[in-house]
Design a protein around this motif. Structure first.
Motif, PDB file in Angstrom:
ATOM      1  N   GLY A 138       0.817  -1.203   0.000  1.00 38.84           N
ATOM      2  CA  GLY A 138       0.000   0.000   0.000  1.00 38.84           C
ATOM      3  C   GLY A 138       0.855   1.258   0.000  1.00 38.84           C
ATOM      4  O   GLY A 138       2.087   1.197  -0.002  1.00 38.84           O
ATOM      5  N   SER A 139       0.163   2.401   0.021  1.00 42.16           N
ATOM      6  CA  SER A 139       0.866   3.683  -0.052  1.00 42.16           C
ATOM      7  C   SER A 139       1.728   3.947   1.176  1.00 42.16           C
ATOM      8  O   SER A 139       2.805   4.552   1.059  1.00 42.16           O
ATOM      9  N   THR A 140       1.276   3.526   2.353  1.00 41.21           N
ATOM     10  CA  THR A 140       2.053   3.791   3.565  1.00 41.21           C
ATOM     11  C   THR A 140       3.353   2.990   3.558  1.00 41.21           C
ATOM     12  O   THR A 140       4.411   3.507   3.942  1.00 41.21           O
ATOM     13  N   ASP A 141       3.303   1.738   3.106  1.00 41.31           N
ATOM     14  CA  ASP A 141       4.530   0.952   2.968  1.00 41.31           C
ATOM     15  C   ASP A 141       5.493   1.618   1.989  1.00 41.31           C
ATOM     16  O   ASP A 141       6.712   1.632   2.202  1.00 41.31           O
ATOM     17  N   LEU A 142       4.928   2.147   0.892  1.00 39.09           N
ATOM     18  CA  LEU A 142       5.779   2.849  -0.080  1.00 39.09           C
ATOM     19  C   LEU A 142       6.421   4.075   0.574  1.00 39.09           C
ATOM     20  O   LEU A 142       7.624   4.313   0.414  1.00 39.09           O
ATOM     21  N   ALA A 143       5.630   4.830   1.336  1.00 34.81           N
ATOM     22  CA  ALA A 143       6.152   6.027   1.996  1.00 34.81           C
ATOM     23  C   ALA A 143       7.316   5.663   2.928  1.00 34.81           C
ATOM     24  O   ALA A 143       8.357   6.327   2.935  1.00 34.81           O
TER      25      ALA A 143
ATOM     26  N   VAL B  82     -13.169  -4.241  11.317  1.00 36.68           N
ATOM     27  CA  VAL B  82     -13.599  -5.264  10.366  1.00 36.68           C
ATOM     28  C   VAL B  82     -13.201  -6.634  10.918  1.00 36.68           C
ATOM     29  O   VAL B  82     -12.063  -6.826  11.353  1.00 36.68           O
ATOM     30  N   ILE B  83     -14.170  -7.545  10.913  1.00 35.60           N
ATOM     31  CA  ILE B  83     -13.884  -8.938  11.294  1.00 35.60           C
ATOM     32  C   ILE B  83     -14.095  -9.774  10.035  1.00 35.60           C
ATOM     33  O   ILE B  83     -15.067  -9.558   9.311  1.00 35.60           O
ATOM     34  N   ALA B  84     -13.181 -10.709   9.742  1.00 35.42           N
ATOM     35  CA  ALA B  84     -13.378 -11.563   8.565  1.00 35.42           C
ATOM     36  C   ALA B  84     -12.850 -12.957   8.844  1.00 35.42           C
ATOM     37  O   ALA B  84     -12.012 -13.163   9.725  1.00 35.42           O
ATOM     38  N   ARG B  85     -13.361 -13.898   8.061  1.00 32.44           N
ATOM     39  CA  ARG B  85     -12.843 -15.263   8.143  1.00 32.44           C
ATOM     40  C   ARG B  85     -11.358 -15.247   7.774  1.00 32.44           C
ATOM     41  O   ARG B  85     -10.542 -15.895   8.395  1.00 32.44           O
ATOM     42  N   SER B  86     -11.000 -14.475   6.729  1.00 32.92           N
ATOM     43  CA  SER B  86      -9.589 -14.229   6.395  1.00 32.92           C
ATOM     44  C   SER B  86      -9.498 -12.947   5.578  1.00 32.92           C
ATOM     45  O   SER B  86     -10.506 -12.478   5.036  1.00 32.92           O
ATOM     46  N   PHE B  87      -8.290 -12.392   5.515  1.00 31.25           N
ATOM     47  CA  PHE B  87      -8.046 -11.160   4.759  1.00 31.25           C
ATOM     48  C   PHE B  87      -7.033 -11.410   3.648  1.00 31.25           C
ATOM     49  O   PHE B  87      -6.109 -12.209   3.822  1.00 31.25           O
ATOM     50  N   ALA B  88      -7.184 -10.690   2.515  1.00 32.83           N
ATOM     51  CA  ALA B  88      -6.138 -10.686   1.492  1.00 32.83           C
ATOM     52  C   ALA B  88      -4.930  -9.956   2.056  1.00 32.83           C
ATOM     53  O   ALA B  88      -5.076  -9.049   2.874  1.00 32.83           O
ATOM     54  N   PHE B  91      -4.393  -5.931   1.817  1.00 33.41           N
ATOM     55  CA  PHE B  91      -5.379  -5.223   2.639  1.00 33.41           C
ATOM     56  C   PHE B  91      -5.017  -5.356   4.120  1.00 33.41           C
ATOM     57  O   PHE B  91      -5.077  -4.379   4.881  1.00 33.41           O
ATOM     58  N   TYR B  92      -4.633  -6.554   4.545  1.00 29.84           N
ATOM     59  CA  TYR B  92      -4.265  -6.829   5.941  1.00 29.84           C
ATOM     60  C   TYR B  92      -3.142  -5.894   6.379  1.00 29.84           C
ATOM     61  O   TYR B  92      -3.207  -5.228   7.407  1.00 29.84           O
ATOM     62  N   ARG B  93      -2.126  -5.827   5.546  1.00 29.97           N
ATOM     63  CA  ARG B  93      -0.954  -5.005   5.815  1.00 29.97           C
ATOM     64  C   ARG B  93      -1.312  -3.518   5.853  1.00 29.97           C
ATOM     65  O   ARG B  93      -0.907  -2.784   6.757  1.00 29.97           O
ATOM     66  N   ASN B  94      -2.093  -3.085   4.857  1.00 22.29           N
ATOM     67  CA  ASN B  94      -2.508  -1.680   4.782  1.00 22.29           C
ATOM     68  C   ASN B  94      -3.296  -1.264   6.021  1.00 22.29           C
ATOM     69  O   ASN B  94      -3.110  -0.163   6.542  1.00 22.29           O
ATOM     70  N   ALA B  95      -4.191  -2.152   6.470  1.00 19.89           N
ATOM     71  CA  ALA B  95      -5.044  -1.814   7.613  1.00 19.89           C
ATOM     72  C   ALA B  95      -4.184  -1.532   8.851  1.00 19.89           C
ATOM     73  O   ALA B  95      -4.406  -0.551   9.557  1.00 19.89           O
ATOM     74  N   PHE B  96      -3.191  -2.372   9.086  1.00 17.18           N
ATOM     75  CA  PHE B  96      -2.296  -2.135  10.232  1.00 17.18           C
ATOM     76  C   PHE B  96      -1.480  -0.864  10.045  1.00 17.18           C
ATOM     77  O   PHE B  96      -1.314  -0.069  10.961  1.00 17.18           O
ATOM     78  N   ASN B  97      -0.976  -0.680   8.830  1.00 17.86           N
ATOM     79  CA  ASN B  97      -0.123   0.480   8.573  1.00 17.86           C
ATOM     80  C   ASN B  97      -0.844   1.804   8.787  1.00 17.86           C
ATOM     81  O   ASN B  97      -0.263   2.767   9.242  1.00 17.86           O
ATOM     82  N   MET B  98      -2.160   1.844   8.402  1.00 14.50           N
ATOM     83  CA  MET B  98      -2.858   3.133   8.483  1.00 14.50           C
ATOM     84  C   MET B  98      -3.842   3.226   9.640  1.00 14.50           C
ATOM     85  O   MET B  98      -4.458   4.255   9.842  1.00 14.50           O
ATOM     86  N   ALA B 150       1.046  -0.044  18.617  1.00 14.56           N
ATOM     87  CA  ALA B 150       1.431   0.709  19.813  1.00 14.56           C
ATOM     88  C   ALA B 150       2.092   2.036  19.447  1.00 14.56           C
ATOM     89  O   ALA B 150       1.899   3.053  20.117  1.00 14.56           O
ATOM     90  N   ASP B 151       2.853   2.022  18.351  1.00 13.08           N
ATOM     91  CA  ASP B 151       3.535   3.250  17.923  1.00 13.08           C
ATOM     92  C   ASP B 151       2.606   4.203  17.166  1.00 13.08           C
ATOM     93  O   ASP B 151       2.963   5.333  16.883  1.00 13.08           O
ATOM     94  N   GLY B 152       1.417   3.710  16.780  1.00 11.05           N
ATOM     95  CA  GLY B 152       0.465   4.573  16.060  1.00 11.05           C
ATOM     96  C   GLY B 152       0.557   4.438  14.559  1.00 11.05           C
ATOM     97  O   GLY B 152       0.313   5.402  13.826  1.00 11.05           O
ATOM     98  N   GLY B 153       0.955   3.266  14.069  1.00 11.71           N
ATOM     99  CA  GLY B 153       1.025   3.032  12.619  1.00 11.71           C
ATOM    100  C   GLY B 153       2.467   3.004  12.133  1.00 11.71           C
ATOM    101  O   GLY B 153       3.399   3.332  12.876  1.00 11.71           O
ATOM    102  N   LEU B 154       2.634   2.612  10.869  1.00 10.07           N
ATOM    103  CA  LEU B 154       3.978   2.400  10.330  1.00 10.07           C
ATOM    104  C   LEU B 154       4.809   3.686  10.263  1.00 10.07           C
ATOM    105  O   LEU B 154       5.985   3.691  10.611  1.00 10.07           O
ATOM    106  N   MET B 155       4.195   4.793   9.834  1.00 15.27           N
ATOM    107  CA  MET B 155       4.984   6.024   9.677  1.00 15.27           C
ATOM    108  C   MET B 155       5.450   6.550  11.032  1.00 15.27           C
ATOM    109  O   MET B 155       6.586   6.991  11.179  1.00 15.27           O
TER     110      MET B 155
END
Lengths: 419, 165
Positions: A138-143, B82-88, B91-98, B150-155
């Motif tokens: 995603g965009s955040t990983d790219l950033a 969002v709760i799901a049986r599984s995630f792609a 999307f899984y990674r993006n959700a945690f990152n943001m 805990a840190d508030g996202g990837l950035m």
């Protein structure tokens, strides 16, 4: 270790890695486009970053809604242009040089065998065809990678696909990957590496290999990968902007699964709406009238794809009331198609030939479908509303099947058109 | 942290084109994207849902494109998690990152109906169906991902590591 594990280990500075292990790796190339990079640039600025980690390794390609389709898209492309100018990026491609990113980067030698590549575009997995570890983020990983030059990954388990037998006539790379996705489902390779091997792959040309790796994501795969060989070396020679590193899986590499596929009985494939796994052999399609054909995209917009489409369309006419839109994926492919007389074949047949763009593949522009319309496309996704109205339909197929369908005005086999 | 809301159920393989169709991707403004959240899966979704409501999906939620606009649209629409049986995987990674909370729980999909009132404890992964008095347990979040949250996202995480945060 598998080829995927070896590349990740080398970029993590480790002797070996195991599936499931979380590693931080150095990225060789970080890619963004006009849809995803604006968010990455916003995040880059938000944390107060000033310079990208390496101006030769951050690549921006405005290809999705470019040439700018409307004012909002023009604003997004402008964000990329201004950032590229400010950071003095080596690889920013303006309309006129621009091509569909996943056709452009291998062609320009910006990605090379042995690389770790991340791209804020799911089809970044395409470069696995060169023997690189390459995946969409995603965009955040790219950033984050633009700042640090690194990305974190869970080392994936690998599935080994072994293709054996003789490829029947009209069966192409697109048919092999559609057949494979039909076999395992759209989450059949979820979180896993798809390693394509076997004598059939060894005989496959680079354009077909790129098509196969491109669609690994449509099976949920983290990456698709093919071990480099003489075909790879010949392709890379004269293009590579950095020295390639050639990796192969060890004979005792461990796989989560090994799937053997006898290609001898595979027929040209068509994926029905609304999942790429919803595949049928061309013989089982039935009567499906169509309104549009799209030949292009990061999946099938390369020169070999255009040659195949032209072979079917030569001295034929596109059926009345059908639009056939041909989109060479890069300027170099466009020029080559011109030299070989392919563009003339398309024009004579009544096709529209477009400048490179992702355009209709994701319902952007250059061929949007009205309510109830049907398209056969050489693209990668047939999701609900993918090419336009939520009640339109996309059928995925190879360039040869797409071209034959344009002539017949219904989904058709090339055998019906070419003697 | 706990989330509580009504559940909206979706089927398997909900792709990111259904979560936020590409025809709206000429902007990355969260408020604008929120207006079209889930539009091609359920055109009435944004009108029907209330802030805090929960999306519950079958397998492979968020398959397809890498567009971070998908979790952005869901979060900006006011969906609490969002709760799901599984995630792609992207999307899984993006959700945690943001910062969109997501929970993987196969049993929850079978044991919760649309409209049920559900409470999710993000800390323990406990999912309680308040309407039916049943309980489920989400798959534990990997330690590295917990660190990101805990840190508030990837950035924020990389800014902290670089000593800027």
């Amino acid at each position: 270790m598998t080829i995927t594990e070896k590349i990740l280990a080398a970029h993590a500075g480790l002797d070996r890695v195991e599936p499931g292990q979380i590693v931080s790796v150095k990225v060789d190339v970080a890619l963004g486009n006009d849809i995803t990079a604006p968010i990455a640039i916003r995040e880059f600025r938000r944390i107060g970053a000033e310079r990208v980690f390496d101006r030769s390794r951050v690549v921006l390609v405005p290809d999705h809604f470019a040439p700018n389709k409307d004012i909002a898209s023009a604003e997004q492309c402008k964000v990329l242009r201004e950032f590229a100018r400010e950071q003095d990026l080596d690889h920013y491609f303006e309309t006129g040089e621009m091509g569909v990113e996943h056709a452009l980067l291998p062609e320009q030698g910006i990605v090379v065998p042995g690389d770790v590549v991340i791209g804020a575009d799911s089809h970044t997995c395409t470069y696995g065809a060169l023997g690189a570890f390459s995946t969409g983020v995603g965009s955040t990983d790219l950033a984050a990678a633009m700042v640090t030059g690194e990305a974190w990954f869970k080392v994936p388990e690998s599935i080994k696909f072994v293709y054996r037998g003789e490829l029947p006539p009209w069966v192409e790379g697109k048919d092999l990957i559609l057949y494979t996705i039909g076999l395992i489902g759209v989450d059949g390779a979820l979180y896993r590496a798809m390693e394509f091997t076997g004598p059939v792959i060894e005989r496959l040309g680079m354009d077909d290999r790129l098509t196969m790796a491109n669609m690994a994501i449509e099976a949920g795969g983290k990456n698709g990968i093919i071990a480099p060989d003489a075909t790879t070396r010949a392709y890379v020679e004269g293009r590579a902007k950095r020295p390639p590193v050639y990796y192969r899986s060890d004979p005792d590499a461990r796989y989560a699964e090994v799937i053997e596929i006898d290609v001898g009985r595979i027929r040209p494939q068509v994926a029905f709406p609304h999942l790429p796994s919803n595949t049928r052999a061309i013989d089982d399609v039935g009567e499906v009238p169509i309104d549009q054909v799209v030949i292009g995209s990061c999946t099938n917009g390369r020169i070999e794809d255009l040659r195949r489409a032209a072979r079917v369309l030569r001295e034929q006419r596109v059926a009345k009331y059908v639009r056939c839109i041909v989109i060479p994926a890069t300027q170099e492919i466009y020029r080559q198609a011109m030299r070989e007389g392919l563009l003339e074949v398309f024009l004579d047949a009544g096709c529209a030939v477009s400048t490179p763009t992702c355009g209709p593949c994701l319902g952007g522009h250059m061929g949007i479908l009205a309510k109830g319309e049907r398209a056969v496309a050489t693209t990668n996704r047939n999701f609900v509303g993918r090419m336009g109205h939520p009640e339109s339909e996309v059928y995925l197929a190879s360039p040869s099947v797409a071209a034959a369908s344009a002539v017949k005005g219904r989904i058709a086999s090339p055998e019906e058109v070419v003697a | 942290m706990k989330f509580r809301g009504r559940v909206w159920k979706f089927g398997p393989d909900i792709d990111t084109d259904r979560i936020i169709p590409a025809r709206y991707l000429n902007t990355s403004d969260p408020a604008e994207l929120a207006k079209h959240c889930m539009e091609d899966a359920d055109p009435e979704f944004v009108a029907k849902m209330r802030p805090g409501d929960i999306i519950l999906a079958d397998k492979n939620f968020g398959c397809g494109s890498s567009r971070e606009h998908a979790p952005i649209a869901i979060k900006a629409a006011g969906v609490s998690c969002v709760i799901a049986r599984s995630f792609a995987r992207i999307f899984y990674r993006n959700a945690f990152n943001m910062g969109l909370p997501i929970f993987e729980c196969p049993e929850a999909f079978d044991g919760i109906e649309e409209g049920d009132e559900v409470e999710v404890d993000a800390g323990t992964g406990r999912i309680r169906n308040l309407t039916r008095g049943t309980e489920f347990r989400a798959a534990p979040i990997p330690p590295f991902m917990q660190e990101l949250i805990a840190d508030g996202g990837l950035m924020a995480h990389i800014a902290k590591r670089a000593g800027k945060g």
